[in-house]
Design an enzyme around this catalytic site. Structure first.
Site, PDB file in Angstrom:
ATOM      1  N   HIS A 112     -18.733 -53.170 -31.950  1.00 42.46           N
ATOM      2  CA  HIS A 112     -18.249 -53.415 -30.593  1.00 42.46           C
ATOM      3  C   HIS A 112     -18.725 -54.807 -30.170  1.00 42.46           C
ATOM      4  O   HIS A 112     -19.900 -55.135 -30.354  1.00 42.46           O
ATOM      5  CB  HIS A 112     -18.804 -52.344 -29.654  1.00 42.46           C
ATOM      6  CG  HIS A 112     -18.349 -52.499 -28.241  1.00 42.46           C
ATOM      7  ND1 HIS A 112     -17.058 -52.214 -27.837  1.00 42.46           N
ATOM      8  CD2 HIS A 112     -18.994 -52.940 -27.133  1.00 42.46           C
ATOM      9  CE1 HIS A 112     -16.945 -52.459 -26.548  1.00 42.46           C
ATOM     10  NE2 HIS A 112     -18.096 -52.913 -26.090  1.00 42.46           N
ATOM     11  N   ASP A 148     -18.011 -45.838 -27.158  1.00 40.19           N
ATOM     12  CA  ASP A 148     -19.055 -46.851 -27.377  1.00 40.19           C
ATOM     13  C   ASP A 148     -20.430 -46.371 -26.920  1.00 40.19           C
ATOM     14  O   ASP A 148     -21.236 -47.159 -26.394  1.00 40.19           O
ATOM     15  CB  ASP A 148     -18.686 -48.169 -26.663  1.00 40.19           C
ATOM     16  CG  ASP A 148     -17.333 -48.709 -27.110  1.00 40.19           C
ATOM     17  OD1 ASP A 148     -17.012 -48.595 -28.302  1.00 40.19           O
ATOM     18  OD2 ASP A 148     -16.590 -49.234 -26.262  1.00 40.19           O
TER      19      ASP A 148
END
Ligand code: GAR
Length: 219
Positions: A112, A148
């Protein structure tokens, strides 16, 4: 000699992270082999890179499935059929459902382009810039049921500069993504990671990194 870990790389975009992993497998610094590259986007750059490297590819267009569950089921079956041991999300822009996560427990990782837990989700380089943060970076983490949110394996930090654009910042972060994604995969291939709660503990860690980064630097 470590047995090569069989990777299934999932990508929706250009595939520069995939390319970094291919390159590290090829030069032998990564004890892994890519069993399959799967994309949900027909013609994705990642598929072209995989074909150029002579890797097995598969495209499952999510728009051809009635819901997320049936798409996920097809992806899981394809990964199992290919003998995949570690699922590597490399710019895969689909949310992974619970059944998919359960099919590969602690065996799905994601990269990410932000310093989680700050800035989950999309357009995160722009959000870090607009927020006025002095640092940005990237995170490799295990995938859990959230977006995430899973346990963090590796992070890299880059400064945000006064004249930065979203594109310039994204490019600076991407350079570090290409370094830490292979690093995280190698730690898993060597069996050196274990979870304590949501902390990832590294067996025989290298010496500690620098004590602090300051931006702007002290005079
Ligand atoms: C990378 O910056 C990756 O971190 C990001 O997509 C880009 C893919 O680039 N992933 C996400 O934003 C996932 N939430 P690539 O196709 O060149 O590897």
């Amino acid at each position: 000699m470590i047995k090569k870990l069989r990777l299934g790389v999932l990508a929706s975009g250009g595939g520069t992270n995939l390319q970094a992993i291919i390159d590290r497998c090829t030069d032998g610094s990564l004890s892994a082999e890519i069993a399959l590259v799967l994309s949900n986007v027909p013609g994705a750059g990642a598929l072209v890179r995989a074909e150029t490297a002579g890797l097995a590819t598969c495209c499952l267009d999510h728009r051809s499935y009635p819901d997320r569950e049936s798409f996920d089921r097809a992806v899981v079956k394809t990964l199992h059929d290919a003998g995949v041991e570690l699922v590597v999300l490399a710019g895969f822009m689909r949310i992974i459902g619970e059944a998919f996560v359960a099919a590969f427990p602690q065996r799905i990782i994601n990269i990410h382009p932000a310093l989680l837990p700050a800035f989950p989700g999309l357009h995160v380089q722009r959000k870090a810039l607009e927020y006025g943060a002095r640092f940005a970076g990237c995170t490799v983490h295990f995938v859990d049921g959230g977006v995430d949110t899973g346990p963090i394996i590796v992070q890299a930090v880059v400064p945000i500069l006064d004249d930065d654009t979203e594109a310039a910042l994204a490019a600076r972060i991407l350079v570090q993504e290409h370094r830490i994604y292979p690093q995280a995969i190698q730690l898993i291939a060597e069996g050196r990671l274990r979870l304590e709660g949501r902390r990832v503990i590294i067996d025989s860690p290298p010496p500690s990194p620098v004590a602090a980064l300051i931006n702007p630097p002290l005079p």
